[in-house]
Design a protein around this motif. Sequence first.
Motif, PDB file in Angstrom:
ATOM      1  N   UNK B 192      29.613 112.164  -4.885  1.00 36.28           N
ATOM      2  CA  UNK B 192      30.452 113.383  -4.439  1.00 36.28           C
ATOM      3  C   UNK B 192      30.092 114.039  -3.310  1.00 36.28           C
ATOM      4  N   UNK B 193      30.797 114.959  -2.847  1.00 41.43           N
ATOM      5  CA  UNK B 193      30.546 115.920  -1.881  1.00 41.43           C
ATOM      6  C   UNK B 193      29.576 116.797  -2.275  1.00 41.43           C
ATOM      7  N   UNK B 200      26.493 109.534   3.274  1.00 41.54           N
ATOM      8  CA  UNK B 200      28.130 109.952   3.450  1.00 41.54           C
ATOM      9  C   UNK B 200      28.437 110.807   2.294  1.00 41.54           C
ATOM     10  N   UNK B 201      28.022 110.512   0.999  1.00 43.76           N
ATOM     11  CA  UNK B 201      28.273 111.297  -0.185  1.00 43.76           C
ATOM     12  C   UNK B 201      26.866 111.397  -1.105  1.00 43.76           C
ATOM     13  N   UNK B 202      26.910 111.817  -2.243  1.00 43.29           N
ATOM     14  CA  UNK B 202      25.632 111.867  -3.119  1.00 43.29           C
ATOM     15  C   UNK B 202      26.029 111.253  -4.443  1.00 43.29           C
ATOM     16  N   UNK B 203      25.486 109.945  -4.644  1.00 44.39           N
ATOM     17  CA  UNK B 203      25.555 109.210  -5.773  1.00 44.39           C
ATOM     18  C   UNK B 203      25.349 109.662  -7.009  1.00 44.39           C
ATOM     19  N   UNK B 204      26.307 110.001  -8.067  1.00 46.07           N
ATOM     20  CA  UNK B 204      25.859 110.843  -9.142  1.00 46.07           C
ATOM     21  C   UNK B 204      25.839 109.773 -10.282  1.00 46.07           C
ATOM     22  N   UNK B 205      24.629 109.079 -10.379  1.00 45.07           N
ATOM     23  CA  UNK B 205      24.440 108.064 -11.660  1.00 45.07           C
ATOM     24  C   UNK B 205      24.375 108.576 -13.067  1.00 45.07           C
ATOM     25  N   UNK B 206      23.925 109.914 -12.993  1.00 47.06           N
ATOM     26  CA  UNK B 206      23.846 110.442 -14.254  1.00 47.06           C
ATOM     27  C   UNK B 206      25.451 110.728 -14.798  1.00 47.06           C
ATOM     28  N   UNK B 227      26.830 106.053  -0.385  1.00 43.67           N
ATOM     29  CA  UNK B 227      25.693 106.061   0.577  1.00 43.67           C
ATOM     30  C   UNK B 227      26.166 106.237   1.989  1.00 43.67           C
ATOM     31  N   UNK B 236      20.603 101.137  -4.764  1.00 44.19           N
ATOM     32  CA  UNK B 236      21.618 101.773  -5.590  1.00 44.19           C
ATOM     33  C   UNK B 236      22.404 100.861  -6.561  1.00 44.19           C
TER      34      UNK B 236
END
Lengths: 303, 303, 303, 303
Positions: B192-193, B200-206, B227, B236
Motif C-alpha cells: 500500500x501507499x 516502493x510501497x509498504x507490504x501489509x502482511x497483517x 518492495x 518478504x
Amino acid sequence: MGGSVGGKRPDEPAGSGRAPGALRVLRVERPEGTRVRVGPVEVGGPGFVVMAGPCAVEGAEQVQHAASVVAAAGAHVLRGGVFKPRTSPYAFQGMGEPGLHVLAEAGRRHGMPIISEVMESAQIPLMEESTDILQVGARNMQNYSLLRALGKVRKPVLLKRGLSATLQEWLLAAEYILDGGNEQVMLCERGIRTFETELRNTLDLAAVAWAKQRSHLPVIVDPSHATGDPALILPMSLAAAAAGADGLLIEVHPKPEQAMCDGHQALTPERFETLMRRLPAVLDAVDRHLWRPESPAQVVRAR
Amino acid sequence: MGGSVGGKRPDEPAGSGRAPGALRVLRVERPEGTRVRVGPVEVGGPGFVVMAGPCAVEGAEQVQHAASVVAAAGAHVLRGGVFKPRTSPYAFQGMGEPGLHVLAEAGRRHGMPIISEVMESAQIPLMEESTDILQVGARNMQNYSLLRALGKVRKPVLLKRGLSATLQEWLLAAEYILDGGNEQVMLCERGIRTFETELRNTLDLAAVAWAKQRSHLPVIVDPSHATGDPALILPMSLAAAAAGADGLLIEVHPKPEQAMCDGHQALTPERFETLMRRLPAVLDAVDRHLWRPESPAQVVRAR
Amino acid sequence: MGGSVGGKRPDEPAGSGRAPGALRVLRVERPEGTRVRVGPVEVGGPGFVVMAGPCAVEGAEQVQHAASVVAAAGAHVLRGGVFKPRTSPYAFQGMGEPGLHVLAEAGRRHGMPIISEVMESAQIPLMEESTDILQVGARNMQNYSLLRALGKVRKPVLLKRGLSATLQEWLLAAEYILDGGNEQVMLCERGIRTFETELRNTLDLAAVAWAKQRSHLPVIVDPSHATGDPALILPMSLAAAAAGADGLLIEVHPKPEQAMCDGHQALTPERFETLMRRLPAVLDAVDRHLWRPESPAQVVRAR
Amino acid sequence: MGGSVGGKRPDEPAGSGRAPGALRVLRVERPEGTRVRVGPVEVGGPGFVVMAGPCAVEGAEQVQHAASVVAAAGAHVLRGGVFKPRTSPYAFQGMGEPGLHVLAEAGRRHGMPIISEVMESAQIPLMEESTDILQVGARNMQNYSLLRALGKVRKPVLLKRGLSATLQEWLLAAEYILDGGNEQVMLCERGIRTFETELRNTLDLAAVAWAKQRSHLPVIVDPSHATGDPALILPMSLAAAAAGADGLLIEVHPKPEQAMCDGHQALTPERFETLMRRLPAVLDAVDRHLWRPESPAQVVRAR
C-alpha cells in the motif's frame, strides 16, 4: 546496500558534519552485527528472544501472575510499563516508581531481565538502576534530548519506530544514541500509521528486513501494538521470525478483559503458549532458534 | 471475527440492500475456504502456488527464457503483462495481443498456466480465451464496470488491492465479482501507499492474515511491487508464507538490467532459485508445502 | 459540533476519568473563544497576528537584519529557533542560550515579542524568562512530560500539530497543558505527513476550520514548514486567512541561500512584504484585519 | 517552477519517449493558461465558476428543485450523478440513462450546462451527447483506457485527483487526455486519503496552488467530498478561492436528510445561499469575481 541512508522527501537539507558513509548505525561499520547483552540473554545472535508481559504494571499480583505464565511458556525477558504515555491526560498514567519495584521483583523471582519504558531524562537514573532494558516509545522516537541522555546510559536501549517515522529517520534516531557512546541499541518495529483503520497500525515487516541489511543493530517486532488484534499476533509473529527479526515484544495479560490499558490486544496465557510452541519450527527454517542459555553462541560476549 | 466487515472512516453511508452478514465474500458463507482451479493447479488448499515471470512481455525470446528459468526452479504459473497501465502516456504500454500469444506459447511449452492483466472490459473476450487467470491491477481495484464484467467470466480472477484501499474496500471489490456469479477469485496484497518512500510501497502482511480470517478467498502476495527491491523479496516471501498466504506473484527477468519495465525490482534467475529452495522449510513449519500435482488434496475438485 | 471529541481509530480505549463533554479544550467550555495575550499583542480576537523571522538564530547581525525587515513590513511577533530538533545528530543544532539573548535583544529593539521552541523541561525556566511564547514542535506534540511542565508555565504556549497526529490527539495534547492550569494555548497547523512527496508536508486547512469550531483556542498556520516551497507560501497564507486562522508563523531570512537551516523554504524580504500587502483584503473579506494596537477590541483583556 | 514534473518515489522508472520538458500539461507549453468553454460559461479566466447540485440524480422533482435552488443562488453549472461508483455492489448505483435526461432537462429549464460522471468508455457516446462536462471520478483517475477514450471526445473533461495520487501522477493522468487531442481539461482536487479519519478526506489546497503554477489547466475544488462535513464547506470554499482555484464543485440537496447518496455532506439551500453571498468579497481580494456573462473577458474564445 552500501554505506548511505537514502532520503527522498524534501524534509531536511543534509547539513551534516559527517559524510553519510560515516554514520555509526550503518552495517558497514560493523559487518558482523551488534549483539546486545541483557543479563544472561543475548539479542542479535542466532538466538531469538521473546519479551512478554502486561502492557501496564497494575499491581504485584497481576505482574507475578503474568511473569509466571510467560516464564513457564519460555519467554526470556519480562515487560511491563510503569510510566505510560497516554493520549488523554485523564487516562491511567501508570503506577510510576512503585510499579517498577513490583516489576523488578517479579523478574528476579522468575529469573528474567526486565524491560520498561522511559519517558523523560529525569527518569533515567531510576530506570538505569532498576531495569535491564530502557524502552523508548514511538511518540518519543524524535525526542532528541532523551536520546542524547540515553547515549550516556550503561544499559541497553530498545528504540521504537515513530508512528510516521521514515526508515531514514529511525536509523538517525538510533545514531543519536550511538553517537553519545551507548552502542547497546535495539530497533523495534511496532507498526506505522497509515490510511488503513481496520487495524491499530500497519506492521511494516519489510522495514525489519531493510534495517537488518542496512544497520548492524538487532531488530525486535511488536505485533501487539502493530495489529491491536490478538487473532493476528500469532501469524504476524511467525512472519516476523521468517523476515529475519531478532525477537518479539508481546503483551500478555492473565485476564485481558480486566486490563487497565490495551487489554483488547493482549494475548491470553493460552494463546501465548500456542505462539511459543509454533515459533521454533519457523525459526529453524531460517537457521535460528529460541534463545537458550546453553547455546555455545551465547558464550561469546557481545562487546 | 464474525460475519461483518467493519468500517471506521466516514466515507460511505452503509446504504446496502443486503445485511452485512449476507456478504458473499465473508468466511461465514464458506467456512472451509474457496479453492481456485487454474489448469491443473489448485490455489487455496494446502499447496502453496508460485506465479513468476517478467513484468512485461517484451518478445518471444525473453519470455521463453524466463519461462524455462521459472519452470526449472519449480514455479507453477507463468506471469507476464501485455497490457501495461503506466503513469505516463509516453512509457512503454505493453505488446498487446501479440504479446499474449507469445506468453501463451511459452506457457504451453513449459506446461504452465498463465496469468496476465486485463485493463478494460473490451479486452475480456481475448483474455478469457487466451489466459488462465485474469489479473486486475491495483489502479483498477475500484473500476466497478470492469469488476461487474469479470463477474460473468468463467476464468479465475486475481484482484490486486488498490494503492490506498482499506481492507473493507478490498473485500467489497471482490464482492462485485462474486455477486456477478464468478466465485473463482483470489485476493492479492501488493503493498500500500504510505508516507514511507525508501521502498516502493509498504507490504501489509497483517492484511493477508486478516483477509484469510475474514474471507474464504485465497490470498496471494506480490513482494516485487510491494518492495521494489530485489534484496527484500526473499525475506518478504518467507514472511508471507509464514503469515498464511496461499502463494506468491514474483517478477523474474533473465536480464533485469535490460527490462523494459520495472527491471530494478525483478529477481535474477539465481535469486529466484534461491527463493524456491528456501520456501519449503518455512511452508513445512506452517503445515503447508509447495503445490505438487501428486498431492492427494489436489484431487478434490475446488467447486 | 457538540461537546465530544470523536475518534474512529481503534488506537486507544477511552479509559478517561472525565466524561468527554468535560474536556477543557472544547468550545462548549468557553463559547466566546480564548484570547491569548503576548506582550501588547492579542491572539484570537478580530486582529490577525503575523509571527515572522528566521528558522534558526545564527548570529546577532542576521537576527537584527531579519527583525528590521519583518517589523518594517508589519509583522507583530519575532520568531527564531535556538534549540533545533534535527533528524541527524550531525546537523546544526542551534545556538542555544546565547542565541536566545540575541533574539530577545532584536525583539526589544524593534518592539516585538518573541517566540522560540522549547525542546525539554530543563529549558523551561530559561525560556519562560526570556521569551514571550514557548513553542512546542511537531515532534514533541506527544511529549507528555514536557506538556505537563508547560501546564505550570505563566507564558503562552504555541502547540504544533504532530506530523501524523489526528485532530483528536492534537486537542488532547492541548488538554494536557490546560489541565495543568495554563490556559494561554495556541494551536498551530504546520502540515501533516502523507504519501505526497512533491511538497514537504500536506497543509491541512480543514483542520484549522475544524479546530476553530470544536475548541476555543486560537489557531495559527505555518505555511513555511507545511509546503517547504516559497512560491506556495503566499497563496497558502491567503487561504489560511480565508479559512479562519488567527495568525501565521512564517520563516523569513534576509539571505535564504546562506541560511544554516531550512533556507530553501524561507521567504525573501521582498516576498514577505508582498504577502503583508496582500493579506488585508482577504482578512477584510472575512471580517478580520491585521492586528493593530489602537484597535478597541484589543483593549479588552484576554482573561 | 520550470518545465519538469519532479518525482521522488521509486515507483516508476522514467521510461518516457518524450523529454519531461515536452509534457503538454505543463505551463511552459501555454504560459497564459487554458480557458475551457462550457456552453456560455468560461472556466480558467478571471471569472470563478460554481458547479452545484445533488450528489445523485434521484428523480425529476428532486433535480428540478435542486436546480432552481442553485440557479437562484447564482451557480453556473448543474451537477448530478447518474452512474455512481459505490464501494458496495449493494448500494444505490444511480439512475443511469433516464437520470441523464432528467438532469439535462433541469439544466435546460434553468439555463445551466450540466456535469455528470462517466465511469467507462461504453458510456462516452451517451455522455458526450447529453452532458456539457464529462467528469472522471477519483477511483478512475488512472483508468488509462478511459482516459485515452476521453482524449477523443469533443467536450470538456473534469479530472478528479485520485485518493492517493501524487501531484505528478495527477498531471500525467491529464497528459493522457491532452495527448489524445482533447485540450479542454479541468483538474479537480477533492481531498486525498491520509491517516486522519475525523473528516472524510484531507483537502490539499497547496495542490491547487501547485497545479496552477506547474500546469496551464484550470483547477476546481470539491469541498463536499474533501471534508464530508457541511459545517466546513463554507470556510474551505473561501480558502479555495483565496488559494487561486478557478471554481467549486459542491453538493447541494433540497432535503439532505432524505438523500440516497452522501446526504450527510450536502449543503442545504440556505447554506448554499450563504456561501454564494460570501464568495465575492474573497474573490475580489484576489482579483477574481464570480463568472458573469457580460464580463468582457468571457467574450474571448477559449481556443
